[in-house]
Design an enzyme around this catalytic site. Structure first.
Site, PDB file in Angstrom:
ATOM      1  CG  ASP A  70      -0.337  -0.484   2.492  1.00  0.00           C
ATOM      2  OD1 ASP A  70       0.903  -0.532   2.568  1.00  0.00           O
ATOM      3  OD2 ASP A  70      -1.087  -0.804   3.430  1.00  0.00           O
ATOM      4  CG  ASP A 139      -9.144  -1.224  11.606  1.00  0.00           C
ATOM      5  OD1 ASP A 139      -8.123  -1.875  11.273  1.00  0.00           O
ATOM      6  OD2 ASP A 139      -9.521  -0.193  11.007  1.00  0.00           O
ATOM      7  CG  HIS A 141      -5.896  -2.001   8.748  1.00  0.00           C
ATOM      8  ND1 HIS A 141      -6.087  -0.869   9.502  1.00  0.00           N
ATOM      9  CD2 HIS A 141      -4.549  -2.165   8.683  1.00  0.00           C
ATOM     10  CE1 HIS A 141      -4.920  -0.391   9.882  1.00  0.00           C
ATOM     11  NE2 HIS A 141      -3.960  -1.159   9.401  1.00  0.00           N
ATOM     12  CD  GLU A 146      -8.806   1.088   7.725  1.00  0.00           C
ATOM     13  OE1 GLU A 146      -8.957   0.181   8.570  1.00  0.00           O
ATOM     14  OE2 GLU A 146      -8.099   2.079   7.931  1.00  0.00           O
TER      15      GLU A 146
HETATM   16  C1  F6R Z   1       1.440  -1.424   6.142  1.00  0.00           C
HETATM   17  C2  F6R Z   1       0.132  -2.053   6.235  1.00  0.00           C
HETATM   18  C3  F6R Z   1      -0.679  -2.021   7.486  1.00  0.00           C
HETATM   19  C4  F6R Z   1       0.126  -2.327   8.727  1.00  0.00           C
HETATM   20  C5  F6R Z   1      -0.748  -2.260   9.983  1.00  0.00           C
HETATM   21  C6  F6R Z   1       0.045  -2.534  11.238  1.00  0.00           C
HETATM   22  O1  F6R Z   1       1.983  -1.588   4.844  1.00  0.00           O
HETATM   23  O2  F6R Z   1      -0.312  -2.575   5.266  1.00  0.00           O
HETATM   24  O3  F6R Z   1      -1.729  -2.945   7.355  1.00  0.00           O
HETATM   25  O4  F6R Z   1       0.696  -3.604   8.608  1.00  0.00           O
HETATM   26  O5  F6R Z   1      -1.328  -0.998  10.054  1.00  0.00           O
HETATM   27  O6  F6R Z   1       0.990  -1.538  11.439  1.00  0.00           O
HETATM   28  P1  F6R Z   1       2.082  -1.625  12.587  1.00  0.00           P
HETATM   29  O7  F6R Z   1       2.976  -2.745  12.234  1.00  0.00           O
HETATM   30  O8  F6R Z   1       2.802  -0.301  12.534  1.00  0.00           O
HETATM   31  O9  F6R Z   1       1.342  -1.845  13.845  1.00  0.00           O
END
Ligand code: F6R
Length: 243
Positions: A70, A139, A141, A146
């Site tokens: 992403d 959440d 994701h 989301e």
């Molecule tokens: C990042 C991504 C997100 C993160 C998620 C967890 O490329 O796709 O889904 O993996 O937000 O983020 P952290 O590891 O910072 O808790």
């Protein structure tokens, strides 16, 4: 209940090593493999380990291709909070991967539909993702998929939830600077990967990991779809271990 392998490790450093073992094994058996990569805090110990192993001559990235999950809408690749920048800083600049073999969605595209289609096409032309790395949001994701009423299939634009913007504001000067939208691989893109490795550390991830593994499969918890993936490995530390 998921049939994933759940590996409990002591701390983020050990998680990095265990995950790096999986990457190393894949790259050794398939030097021109395709990696699906993630940003955020969770993969950092893994990227540190991959950099060390590359420098030590144990991993050769010269034929590896990578596609990131992403990117924030509106941010250019040289913006310090963009995911392209994150990947350069934390992995690509320190290993022998070829720049042309790394793709991240273009946050500044003027034609969203064309960019998303081209992204999917490139992955397909490379032969599909061999190993998809994931973190998980509070959440549920994965990528920036989301909670919603369906599982999006392909790379697409998403509005970011407030909980996600709040969680990510630690990297920006203020909440107002956190983009409100992003481009992300779809759930279908993720599910097409041959192997999925999800890394999670910290007590704040425990509840969502439990819902992912043991709750109903629902687009309200996007990661729960992984219950239907045939090859998922979850590596989490003791604090996040949900079972
Ligand atoms: C990042 C991504 C997100 C993160 C998620 C967890 O490329 O796709 O889904 O993996 O937000 O983020 P952290 O590891 O910072 O808790």
């Amino acid at each position: 209940m998921i049939h994933a392998r759940v590996i409990k490790v002591k701390n983020p450093e050990e998680m990095g090593k265990v995950a790096a073992d999986l990457f190393e094994a894949l790259i050794q058996t398939k030097p021109a493999c395709v990696l699906g990569l993630a940003t955020g805090s969770s993969p950092l110990p893994l990227y540190r380990e991959l950099v060390e192993r590359c420098k030590a001559g144990k991993i050769d990235f010269s034929r590896v291709r990578s596609a990131n999950l992403d990117e924030y809408k509106g941010l250019s690749g040289d913006h310090p909070q963009s995911y392209r920048y994150f990947m350069q800083e934390n992995l690509f600049n320190h290993v022998n991967i070829k720049p042309e073999n790394t793709i991240v969605p273009n946050g500044q595209t003027e034609d969203v539909a064309a960019m998303c289609q081209a992204y999917e096409k490139q992955i397909e032309e490379w032969g599909g993702v061999d190993l998809q790395l994931l973190g998980i949001g509070h959440d549920g994701h994965i990528g920036f998929n989301e909670p919603t009423d369906h599982f999006p299939a392909m790379t697409h634009e998403v509005e970011l939830e407030e909980i996600t913007r709040q969680a990510n504001k630690r990297f920006f000067n203020s909440i107002d600077e956190v983009p409100t939208a992003a481009y992300t691989m779809g759930i279908g893109t993720v599910m097409a990967a041959r192997k999925v490795v999800l890394v999670a550390t910290g007590a704040d991830k425990k509840e969502i990991l439990y819902k992912t593994l043991c709750g109903p499969v629902t687009p309200q918890v996007p990661a729960s779809i992984l219950q239907f993936h045939p090859d998922v490995t979850i590596i989490c530390d003791e604090a996040a271990y949900p079972l």
